[in-house]
Design a protein around this motif. Structure first.
Motif, mmCIF file in Angstrom:
data_model
loop_
_atom_site.group_PDB
_atom_site.id
_atom_site.type_symbol
_atom_site.label_atom_id
_atom_site.label_comp_id
_atom_site.label_asym_id
_atom_site.label_seq_id
_atom_site.Cartn_x
_atom_site.Cartn_y
_atom_site.Cartn_z
ATOM 1 N N LEU A 175 34.880 43.547 37.276
ATOM 2 C CA LEU A 175 34.103 43.687 36.053
ATOM 3 C C LEU A 175 32.708 43.104 36.267
ATOM 4 C CD1 LEU A 175 37.125 43.736 34.961
ATOM 5 C CD2 LEU A 175 36.197 42.824 32.849
ATOM 6 N N GLY A 176 31.712 43.742 35.671
ATOM 7 C CA GLY A 176 30.356 43.216 35.693
ATOM 8 C C GLY A 176 29.652 43.505 36.997
ATOM 9 N N GLY A 177 28.895 42.525 37.480
ATOM 10 C CA GLY A 177 28.181 42.679 38.734
ATOM 11 C C GLY A 177 26.689 42.490 38.627
ATOM 12 N N LYS A 178 26.152 42.426 37.415
ATOM 13 C CA LYS A 178 24.714 42.183 37.276
ATOM 14 C C LYS A 178 24.400 40.740 37.644
ATOM 15 C CE LYS A 178 20.815 42.576 34.093
ATOM 16 N NZ LYS A 178 20.390 42.948 32.710
ATOM 17 N N ASN A 179 25.162 39.826 37.084
ATOM 18 C CA ASN A 179 25.015 38.409 37.396
ATOM 19 C C ASN A 179 26.272 37.826 38.034
ATOM 20 O OD1 ASN A 179 22.311 37.994 36.187
ATOM 21 N ND2 ASN A 179 23.368 38.470 34.271
ATOM 22 N N VAL A 180 27.419 38.251 37.513
ATOM 23 C CA VAL A 180 28.701 37.726 37.988
ATOM 24 C C VAL A 180 29.707 38.861 38.081
ATOM 25 C CG1 VAL A 180 30.607 36.131 37.491
ATOM 26 C CG2 VAL A 180 28.265 35.472 36.913
ATOM 27 N N PHE A 181 30.524 38.853 39.119
ATOM 28 C CA PHE A 181 31.688 39.719 39.202
ATOM 29 C C PHE A 181 32.918 38.926 38.764
ATOM 30 C CE2 PHE A 181 29.529 42.654 42.274
ATOM 31 C CZ PHE A 181 29.878 43.845 41.653
ATOM 32 N N TYR A 182 33.685 39.508 37.829
ATOM 33 C CA TYR A 182 34.990 38.975 37.465
ATOM 34 C C TYR A 182 36.044 39.953 37.979
ATOM 35 C CZ TYR A 182 32.201 36.114 34.295
ATOM 36 O OH TYR A 182 31.269 35.252 33.780
ATOM 37 N N PHE A 183 37.261 39.457 38.187
ATOM 38 C CA PHE A 183 38.286 40.280 38.821
ATOM 39 C C PHE A 183 39.591 40.214 38.028
ATOM 40 C CE2 PHE A 183 35.342 38.622 41.993
ATOM 41 C CZ PHE A 183 34.880 39.795 42.565
ATOM 42 N N LEU A 184 40.293 41.347 37.975
ATOM 43 C CA LEU A 184 41.531 41.462 37.211
ATOM 44 C C LEU A 184 42.726 41.625 38.131
ATOM 45 C CD1 LEU A 184 40.456 43.951 34.391
ATOM 46 C CD2 LEU A 184 40.363 41.452 34.355
ATOM 47 N N THR A 185 43.835 41.004 37.721
ATOM 48 C CA THR A 185 45.089 41.167 38.445
ATOM 49 C C THR A 185 46.184 41.523 37.453
ATOM 50 O OG1 THR A 185 46.524 40.144 40.122
ATOM 51 C CG2 THR A 185 45.882 38.751 38.267
ATOM 52 N N PRO A 186 47.146 42.362 37.829
ATOM 53 C CA PRO A 186 48.245 42.693 36.910
ATOM 54 C C PRO A 186 49.266 41.559 36.848
ATOM 55 C CG PRO A 186 48.508 43.859 38.992
ATOM 56 C CD PRO A 186 47.198 43.146 39.078
ATOM 57 N N LEU A 187 49.669 41.203 35.628
ATOM 58 C CA LEU A 187 50.733 40.231 35.412
ATOM 59 C C LEU A 187 51.867 40.894 34.652
ATOM 60 C CD1 LEU A 187 48.823 36.918 34.491
ATOM 61 C CD2 LEU A 187 49.642 37.686 36.731
ATOM 62 N N GLU A 188 52.852 40.100 34.279
ATOM 63 C CA GLU A 188 54.028 40.650 33.626
ATOM 64 C C GLU A 188 53.680 41.232 32.259
ATOM 65 O OE1 GLU A 188 53.368 36.530 32.358
ATOM 66 O OE2 GLU A 188 53.568 37.483 34.337
ATOM 67 N N LYS A 189 54.527 42.127 31.798
ATOM 68 C CA LYS A 189 54.430 42.758 30.481
ATOM 69 C C LYS A 189 53.142 43.561 30.291
ATOM 70 C CE LYS A 189 57.519 39.591 28.067
ATOM 71 N NZ LYS A 189 57.726 38.759 26.849
ATOM 72 N N GLY A 190 52.635 44.128 31.372
ATOM 73 C CA GLY A 190 51.494 45.014 31.288
ATOM 74 C C GLY A 190 50.152 44.342 31.132
ATOM 75 N N ARG A 191 50.109 43.028 31.299
ATOM 76 C CA ARG A 191 48.848 42.313 31.140
ATOM 77 C C ARG A 191 47.962 42.452 32.370
ATOM 78 N NH1 ARG A 191 52.195 40.120 27.663
ATOM 79 N NH2 ARG A 191 51.418 38.942 25.874
ATOM 80 N N LEU A 192 46.665 42.626 32.122
ATOM 81 C CA LEU A 192 45.663 42.499 33.163
ATOM 82 C C LEU A 192 44.927 41.196 32.901
ATOM 83 C CD1 LEU A 192 44.202 46.101 33.455
ATOM 84 C CD2 LEU A 192 45.306 44.823 35.284
ATOM 85 N N GLN A 193 44.999 40.279 33.862
ATOM 86 C CA GLN A 193 44.468 38.937 33.648
ATOM 87 C C GLN A 193 43.245 38.687 34.521
ATOM 88 O OE1 GLN A 193 46.128 37.463 31.274
ATOM 89 N NE2 GLN A 193 45.096 35.485 31.173
ATOM 90 N N THR A 194 42.250 37.989 33.951
ATOM 91 C CA THR A 194 41.043 37.649 34.704
ATOM 92 C C THR A 194 41.363 36.530 35.684
ATOM 93 O OG1 THR A 194 39.784 38.154 32.700
ATOM 94 C CG2 THR A 194 38.609 37.091 34.501
ATOM 95 N N LEU A 195 41.131 36.771 36.957
ATOM 96 C CA LEU A 195 41.472 35.812 37.997
ATOM 97 C C LEU A 195 40.596 34.560 37.908
ATOM 98 C CD1 LEU A 195 42.114 38.379 40.819
ATOM 99 C CD2 LEU A 195 43.714 36.548 40.191
ATOM 100 N N PRO A 196 41.076 33.427 38.415
ATOM 101 C CA PRO A 196 40.372 32.154 38.211
ATOM 102 C C PRO A 196 39.099 31.984 39.022
ATOM 103 C CG PRO A 196 42.277 31.822 39.609
ATOM 104 C CD PRO A 196 42.361 33.233 39.108
ATOM 105 N N VAL A 197 38.897 32.816 40.036
ATOM 106 C CA VAL A 197 37.659 32.725 40.807
ATOM 107 C C VAL A 197 36.809 33.963 40.540
ATOM 108 C CG1 VAL A 197 38.535 31.208 42.605
ATOM 109 C CG2 VAL A 197 38.828 33.668 42.843
ATOM 110 N N ALA A 198 35.526 33.725 40.316
ATOM 111 C CA ALA A 198 34.552 34.797 40.081
ATOM 112 C C ALA A 198 33.436 34.639 41.104
ATOM 113 C CB ALA A 198 34.014 34.719 38.658
ATOM 114 N N TYR A 199 32.561 35.654 41.174
ATOM 115 C CA TYR A 199 31.524 35.667 42.202
ATOM 116 C C TYR A 199 30.142 35.712 41.565
ATOM 117 C CZ TYR A 199 28.996 36.931 46.456
ATOM 118 O OH TYR A 199 28.122 36.950 47.527
ATOM 119 N N ASP A 200 29.322 34.696 41.840
ATOM 120 C CA ASP A 200 27.947 34.626 41.356
ATOM 121 C C ASP A 200 27.074 35.505 42.245
ATOM 122 O OD1 ASP A 200 25.191 33.817 40.990
ATOM 123 O OD2 ASP A 200 25.917 32.010 40.000
#
Length: 255
Positions: free
Chosen positions: A88-113
């Motif tokens: 997600l994003g990329g202008k200033n920061v990239f955030y990343f999603l991972t699939p978890l249980e029950k259909g959730r997409l969760q934002t991972l704890p490390v992002a990229y500046d």
């Protein structure tokens, strides 16, 4: 949006008449507001993580080399691997999603500046400001609800989304038409527009656009349209916000 799914034709259909605008859009931060993670993205946009990030005593490392694409979580219970599904994003920061249980997409704890070329603690600034079981000023853990894509950031990173939440099973079956913000997010469904354009002689104006033109919007309408994503922390009052509608008839800004 209020229109049914069959009235949306997708951004690819716009290329027939609007190739230049399609190319400008598809490479823009709107068009790439969310994109599938890939080796090409990692090679072009990301640098390797030099050191583990330690968050609440747990070590995290993003591995994004060729053939990789996951975040390692190492703690007292061993090491877990969370695959990176989307960026997600990329202008200033990239955030990343991972699939978890029950259909959730969760934002991972490390992002990229992007500006600094550094990896950072995604949830460090997400401080809770209300009483609860934990200290009010303690950051949210990355696995908690504020960082669940299906309930938080979903509406401004993909197009024509349905969360398909089932309260009885606390499960999501979330779908979207396209990653990123497509043409129809701002202009409305285009199937009728495409149909009339194809039968109108080339070079002739369309007798009816059959689409929402931002050129004819008032300043307030354009501001409301942009604010539906760009106002901080908007929350829906009712679903199906349509370009041109009043912002506060559909959305609110939490206090």
């Amino acid at each position: 949006m209020s229109a049914d799914a069959q009235s949306f034709a997708g951004s690819q259909s716009c290329r027939e008449c609007h190739e230049r605008f399609y190319q400008l859009w598809s490479t823009s931060f709107h068009g790439l507001a969310m994109q599938p993670y890939s080796d090409a993205l990692a090679k072009e946009k990301l640098a390797p993580q030099k050191e583990d990030l330690v968050i609440d005593g747990i070590r995290y490392r993003a591995e994004v080399g060729e053939g990789q694409g996951w975040v390692l979580e190492t703690g007292p219970e061993g090491t877990k691997k969370f695959p990176i599904a989307h960026a997600l994003g990329g202008k200033n920061v990239f955030y990343f999603l991972t699939p978890l249980e029950k259909g959730r997409l969760q934002t991972l704890p490390v992002a990229y500046d992007v500006k600094k070329g550094e990896w950072l603690n995604m949830a460090a600034s997400g401080i809770r400001h209300f009483p609860g079981e934990r200290r009010p000023e303690e950051p949210f853990n990355w696995k908690e609800w504020p960082y669940t894509f299906n309930t938080a950031c979903y509406g401004c990173h993909v197009s024509q989304l349905s969360s398909n939440y089932d309260p009885q099973t606390d499960t999501y079956h979330t779908t979207w038409a396209e990653p990123g913000i497509n043409c129809e997010t701002c202009h409305g469904p285009s199937a009728a527009h495409n149909a009339i354009a194809r039968v109108t002689p080339k070079g002739q104006p369309l007798p009816d656009l059959k689409i929402i033109s931002t050129k004819t919007m008032t300043r307030d309408q354009r501001n409301d349209l942009c604010a539906s994503c760009h106002a901080k922390a908007t929350a829906p009052l009712i679903s199906n916000y349509t370009p041109g509608d009043r912002f506060f008839d559909h959305l609110r800004i939490p206090s």
